[in-house]
Design a protein around this motif. Structure first.
Motif, PDB file in Angstrom:
ATOM      1  N   ARG A 151       5.961  16.473 -23.809  1.00 23.16           N
ATOM      2  CA  ARG A 151       6.665  17.557 -23.135  1.00 23.16           C
ATOM      3  C   ARG A 151       7.021  17.198 -21.698  1.00 23.16           C
ATOM      4  NH1 ARG A 151       2.407  21.531 -25.870  1.00 23.16           N
ATOM      5  NH2 ARG A 151       3.391  21.649 -27.920  1.00 23.16           N
ATOM      6  N   ARG A 152       6.123  16.509 -21.032  1.00 28.33           N
ATOM      7  CA  ARG A 152       6.443  16.080 -19.651  1.00 28.33           C
ATOM      8  C   ARG A 152       7.624  15.115 -19.656  1.00 28.33           C
ATOM      9  NH1 ARG A 152       0.802  16.583 -18.675  1.00 28.33           N
ATOM     10  NH2 ARG A 152       0.410  14.497 -19.511  1.00 28.33           N
ATOM     11  N   LYS A 153       7.643  14.199 -20.589  1.00 28.88           N
ATOM     12  CA  LYS A 153       8.755  13.256 -20.690  1.00 28.88           C
ATOM     13  C   LYS A 153      10.060  13.990 -20.981  1.00 28.88           C
ATOM     14  CE  LYS A 153      10.267   9.182 -23.331  1.00 28.88           C
ATOM     15  NZ  LYS A 153       9.914   8.254 -24.433  1.00 28.88           N
ATOM     16  N   LEU A 154       9.987  14.956 -21.895  1.00 26.87           N
ATOM     17  CA  LEU A 154      11.171  15.733 -22.231  1.00 26.87           C
ATOM     18  C   LEU A 154      11.620  16.580 -21.046  1.00 26.87           C
ATOM     19  CD1 LEU A 154      13.229  16.790 -24.291  1.00 26.87           C
ATOM     20  CD2 LEU A 154      11.512  18.459 -25.046  1.00 26.87           C
ATOM     21  N   GLU A 155      10.682  17.213 -20.371  1.00 23.49           N
ATOM     22  CA  GLU A 155      11.035  18.048 -19.219  1.00 23.49           C
ATOM     23  C   GLU A 155      11.730  17.232 -18.143  1.00 23.49           C
ATOM     24  OE1 GLU A 155       8.984  21.260 -16.136  1.00 23.49           O
ATOM     25  OE2 GLU A 155       7.721  20.071 -17.481  1.00 23.49           O
ATOM     26  N   ASP A 156      11.219  16.046 -17.856  1.00 29.01           N
ATOM     27  CA  ASP A 156      11.850  15.184 -16.852  1.00 29.01           C
ATOM     28  C   ASP A 156      13.288  14.854 -17.264  1.00 29.01           C
ATOM     29  OD1 ASP A 156       9.537  15.193 -15.386  1.00 29.01           O
ATOM     30  OD2 ASP A 156       8.828  13.238 -16.106  1.00 29.01           O
ATOM     31  N   ALA A 157      13.495  14.560 -18.527  1.00 25.02           N
ATOM     32  CA  ALA A 157      14.836  14.210 -18.989  1.00 25.02           C
ATOM     33  C   ALA A 157      15.789  15.401 -18.899  1.00 25.02           C
ATOM     34  CB  ALA A 157      14.765  13.699 -20.428  1.00 25.02           C
ATOM     35  N   LEU A 158      15.296  16.590 -19.259  1.00 27.25           N
ATOM     36  CA  LEU A 158      16.154  17.769 -19.222  1.00 27.25           C
ATOM     37  C   LEU A 158      16.489  18.182 -17.794  1.00 27.25           C
ATOM     38  CD1 LEU A 158      14.465  19.876 -22.058  1.00 27.25           C
ATOM     39  CD2 LEU A 158      16.669  18.724 -22.175  1.00 27.25           C
ATOM     40  N   ARG A 159      15.533  18.046 -16.891  1.00 23.07           N
ATOM     41  CA  ARG A 159      15.810  18.415 -15.498  1.00 23.07           C
ATOM     42  C   ARG A 159      16.803  17.447 -14.854  1.00 23.07           C
ATOM     43  NH1 ARG A 159      13.002  22.623 -14.067  1.00 23.07           N
ATOM     44  NH2 ARG A 159      10.921  23.051 -14.934  1.00 23.07           N
ATOM     45  N   GLY A 160      16.850  16.250 -15.383  1.00 29.56           N
ATOM     46  CA  GLY A 160      17.781  15.274 -14.826  1.00 29.56           C
ATOM     47  C   GLY A 160      19.145  15.290 -15.484  1.00 29.56           C
ATOM     48  N   CYS A 161      19.370  16.231 -16.400  1.00 31.76           N
ATOM     49  CA  CYS A 161      20.639  16.299 -17.133  1.00 31.76           C
ATOM     50  C   CYS A 161      21.290  17.651 -16.882  1.00 31.76           C
ATOM     51  CB  CYS A 161      20.402  16.094 -18.637  1.00 31.76           C
ATOM     52  SG  CYS A 161      21.896  16.235 -19.637  1.00 31.76           S
ATOM     53  N   THR A 162      22.538  17.650 -16.492  1.00 30.58           N
ATOM     54  CA  THR A 162      23.266  18.896 -16.219  1.00 30.58           C
ATOM     55  C   THR A 162      24.032  19.394 -17.435  1.00 30.58           C
ATOM     56  OG1 THR A 162      25.200  17.671 -15.420  1.00 30.58           O
ATOM     57  CG2 THR A 162      23.520  18.290 -13.787  1.00 30.58           C
ATOM     58  N   GLN A 163      23.939  18.695 -18.555  1.00 37.20           N
ATOM     59  CA  GLN A 163      24.742  19.035 -19.729  1.00 37.20           C
ATOM     60  C   GLN A 163      23.911  19.543 -20.911  1.00 37.20           C
ATOM     61  OE1 GLN A 163      26.505  14.970 -19.788  1.00 37.20           O
ATOM     62  NE2 GLN A 163      28.478  16.040 -19.758  1.00 37.20           N
ATOM     63  N   SER A 164      22.648  19.828 -20.672  1.00 38.02           N
ATOM     64  CA  SER A 164      21.775  20.203 -21.789  1.00 38.02           C
ATOM     65  C   SER A 164      21.121  21.566 -21.617  1.00 38.02           C
ATOM     66  CB  SER A 164      20.692  19.137 -21.980  1.00 38.02           C
ATOM     67  OG  SER A 164      19.957  18.962 -20.781  1.00 38.02           O
ATOM     68  N   GLY A 165      21.736  22.463 -20.849  1.00 39.46           N
ATOM     69  CA  GLY A 165      21.181  23.798 -20.701  1.00 39.46           C
ATOM     70  C   GLY A 165      20.283  23.935 -19.485  1.00 39.46           C
ATOM     71  N   ARG A 166      19.685  25.126 -19.343  1.00 40.51           N
ATOM     72  CA  ARG A 166      18.854  25.440 -18.173  1.00 40.51           C
ATOM     73  C   ARG A 166      17.415  25.667 -18.611  1.00 40.51           C
ATOM     74  NH1 ARG A 166      16.796  30.108 -16.077  1.00 40.51           N
ATOM     75  NH2 ARG A 166      17.876  31.356 -17.677  1.00 40.51           N
ATOM     76  N   LEU A 167      16.498  24.898 -18.053  1.00 42.00           N
ATOM     77  CA  LEU A 167      15.080  25.132 -18.294  1.00 42.00           C
ATOM     78  C   LEU A 167      14.646  26.382 -17.541  1.00 42.00           C
ATOM     79  CD1 LEU A 167      13.391  21.617 -18.092  1.00 42.00           C
ATOM     80  CD2 LEU A 167      13.283  23.195 -20.023  1.00 42.00           C
ATOM     81  N   VAL A 168      14.046  27.312 -18.262  1.00 41.66           N
ATOM     82  CA  VAL A 168      13.614  28.552 -17.608  1.00 41.66           C
ATOM     83  C   VAL A 168      12.248  28.336 -16.981  1.00 41.66           C
ATOM     84  CG1 VAL A 168      14.901  29.841 -19.362  1.00 41.66           C
ATOM     85  CG2 VAL A 168      12.427  29.568 -19.596  1.00 41.66           C
ATOM     86  N   GLY A 169      11.884  29.202 -16.037  1.00 43.25           N
ATOM     87  CA  GLY A 169      10.607  29.099 -15.360  1.00 43.25           C
ATOM     88  C   GLY A 169       9.435  29.425 -16.269  1.00 43.25           C
ATOM     89  N   ALA A 170       8.240  29.110 -15.793  1.00 48.86           N
ATOM     90  CA  ALA A 170       7.041  29.276 -16.619  1.00 48.86           C
ATOM     91  C   ALA A 170       6.807  30.734 -16.997  1.00 48.86           C
ATOM     92  CB  ALA A 170       5.829  28.714 -15.877  1.00 48.86           C
ATOM     93  N   ASP A 171       7.018  31.668 -16.043  1.00 47.66           N
ATOM     94  CA  ASP A 171       6.786  33.082 -16.346  1.00 47.66           C
ATOM     95  C   ASP A 171       7.778  33.591 -17.383  1.00 47.66           C
ATOM     96  OD1 ASP A 171       4.720  33.082 -14.548  1.00 47.66           O
ATOM     97  OD2 ASP A 171       5.862  34.031 -12.923  1.00 47.66           O
ATOM     98  N   GLU A 172       9.047  33.208 -17.213  1.00 47.84           N
ATOM     99  CA  GLU A 172      10.062  33.632 -18.176  1.00 47.84           C
ATOM    100  C   GLU A 172       9.791  33.021 -19.546  1.00 47.84           C
ATOM    101  OE1 GLU A 172      14.936  33.453 -18.811  1.00 47.84           O
ATOM    102  OE2 GLU A 172      14.055  32.827 -16.887  1.00 47.84           O
ATOM    103  N   ALA A 173       9.349  31.765 -19.564  1.00 44.82           N
ATOM    104  CA  ALA A 173       9.038  31.112 -20.839  1.00 44.82           C
ATOM    105  C   ALA A 173       7.867  31.810 -21.533  1.00 44.82           C
ATOM    106  CB  ALA A 173       8.716  29.642 -20.613  1.00 44.82           C
TER     107      ALA A 173
END
Length: 544
Positions: A18-40
């Motif tokens: 999950r950490r590896k995936l999170e890093d990849a998603l935060r570095g990509c502007t074309q794959s959606g928006r990661l929501v915050g921990a409370d919202e998740a």
């Protein structure tokens, strides 16, 4: 020993993924928006407390291109994903993945465009986030006289999600997957799929293409993310008439079921469906006065031209004569009269007692049967909670509001003796676990009921465990009597796949070809371990 170190959970292999995936998603502007921990965390609330809570990331998606990018990142990280539409699958797990196995939730609720509508044929093409309420507003703006395929879950629930779960209602196409003319999806490998007769710009008017029918493999399954769906809507008839009847004695259940089957198969009327509810179910939704002291209350709906529906009253009266204490017919005219009269004391005595006592509830039920979504039936989910049902159902969300709810939903043959056996077994099993079952029989075809039994409870760990134990007992004992559920809670996929091994062997072969790395919803309607020798131990490893 360091106290903090002894109480904090140790990182697992899934945490690293999950950490590896999170890093990849935060570095990509074309794959959606990661929501915050409370919202998740809020997004993952369910109507039951679970002993093993997952910690998936939640990604808000806006279009198909973002889905493709997110899937590519998930494959690269060795991660699993689980798509949800509105995430309001209350009582069946809400937004939870199968058995809690997922590293990433794809939240598709922002994909909420109505892509096309044929106002002659009543064919609409929608994205996953389009809700019953949104479609109703769209049709109203256009002045299009077509019915929304409504359910009791209310106006804020996804049309696509309900159809893929094989949900149903009482509008003319009651089995909602039967209304699906085609769909589009993205497979785990990023390859697009579109139904055989949905290849052009204009949606096709027929569901069967040439060769194997493939759309069904995306229903109650994983392996792909469905991005579009083409639905056939039914025209709004000239008259929608509801009929309500009360049984004076429980022993009359069997003969009433036989009469219901005759109405559905031999009356010649266009009957959207008939519900038969026990007193506990009625009281939970509309209050004790609505039962009129009777053990069972039935509601049905007839569609058609005014004169045809009017003539049909005699057919219904004849079918139910001698079996019910009272029978009432409700349509737009009687409701208009009742609503006017309830505020005028001199006229109040002229209104039938049943209509006078239940005008609000009956009116709301008539709206749903007419293809106008509302939250009337959703108040059932609040019956076991201290939280009051929101006024007019606005903003109602049983998962967020702390309600305890699990559904038992088996198929029951439409025979009087089967109904009697079923009621006795459900009542006995629920009593063992401290529940009084609110039972409904809903006509699903000419030969079958779907019965729904909501287990309602204060949502805490102890009562959740009691309810889940009761649900497992109902499933096991019901199967022994021939009552197989048509739908399961996300955490009970072991129960879902424990019968019919020939079926699940082939289903797993198809799934392995479609999603060989088990990227999309690996625990959803799939055996808990690789019992068929396909990707051995894969799913168990993903749950660590």
């Amino acid at each position: 020993m360091n106290q903090h170190a002894s109480t904090c959970p140790r990182p697992t292999a899934r945490d690293d993924v999950r950490r590896k995936l999170e890093d990849a998603l935060r570095g990509c502007t074309q794959s959606g928006r990661l929501v915050g921990a409370d919202e998740a965390a809020a997004r993952m609330q369910d109507t039951c407390v679970h002993t093993r809570e997952g910690r998936p990331l939640v990604l808000a998606i806006r279009d198909s291109e973002e889905i493709a990018h997110a899937l590519a990142h998930a494959r690269a990280a060795g991660a699993t994903v689980h798509p949800v539409s509105s995430g309001r699958n209350w009582g069946y797990g809400t937004a939870r993945p199968g058995r809690g196995v997922a590293d990433l939730i794809l939240d598709l609720s922002q994909m909420n465009r109505i892509l096309s509508f044929d106002d002659d044929l009543g064919i609409v093409r929608v994205e996953p986030g389009v809700t019953q309420g949104q479609l109703a507003a769209f049709l109203a703006r256009k002045g299009a006289r077509f019915m929304v395929p409504t359910t009791g879950a209310g106006p804020d629930c996804s049309l696509m999600g309900n159809a893929l779960e094989r949900g149903y209602g009482m509008t003319p196409i009651s089995d909602h997957f039967q209304a699906v003319l085609g769909l589009a999806a993205i497979t785990a490998e990023g390859r697009p799929y579109r139904s055989a007769l949905q290849q052009g710009d204009a949606p096709g008017p027929y569901r069967w293409g040439v060769g194997p029918y493939l759309d069904g493999i995306f229903s109650q399954s994983g392996g792909a993310v469905v991005t579009e769906m083409v639905l056939q809507l039914k025209p709004r008839p000239e008259r929608v008439e509801m009929f309500v009847f009360w049984l004076s004695r429980d022993s009359g259940l069997g003969e009433t079921v036989e009469a219901m089957r005759a109405l559905c198969t031999r009356s010649g009327l266009e009957i959207g469906g008939i519900n038969l509810m026990n007193a506990a179910r009625i009281e939970a939704m509309a209050g004790a006065s609505a039962t009129r002291g009777c053990p069972w209350v039935g509601t049905g709906v007839v569609f058609g031209r005014r004169r045809v529906v009017r003539a049909g009253r005699g057919v219904i009266r004849q079918a139910l004569r001698g079996k019910v204490r009272a029978l009432r017919f409700v349509n737009e005219d009687t409701l208009r009269l009742a609503r006017r009269a309830t505020g005028l004391r001199p006229l109040a005595r002229l209104i039938p007692a049943a209509l006078h006592d239940m005008v609000s509830s009956v009116g709301a039920a008539h709206e749903v049967l007419s293809g106008h979504p509302n939250a009337f039936a959703l108040q059932l989910a609040y019956a076991g909670s201290d939280r009051p049902f929101p006024k007019a159902g606005i903003g109602a969300d049983p998962a967020q509001d702390g309600c305890g709810l699990l559904w038992y939903a088996p198929i029951v043959p439409m025979r009087g003796d089967a109904a009697r056996t079923y009621v006795d077994f459900v009542t006995r099993t629920c009593a063992t676990h401290g529940f009084v079952p609110p039972i409904t029989f809903s006509t699903l075809s000419s030969s079958a009921f779907d019965s729904t039994v909501p287990l309602l409870f204060p949502r805490d760990a102890e009562n959740s465990e009691r309810a889940m134990s009761c649900l497992r007992a109902l499933i096991a004992q019901g199967r022994a009597l021939g009552f197989e559920p048509y739908r399961f809670h996300a955490d009970l996929m072991d129960e879902a796949t424990s019968a019919a091994p020939d079926h699940w062997w082939l289903a797993e072969r198809v799934r392995a070809a479609l999603d060989p790395d088990r990227v999309i919803s690996p625990g959803r309607y799939a055996p808990p371990t690789d019992v068929f020798g396909l990707n051995a131990d894969f799913i168990e490893g993903r749950s660590q």
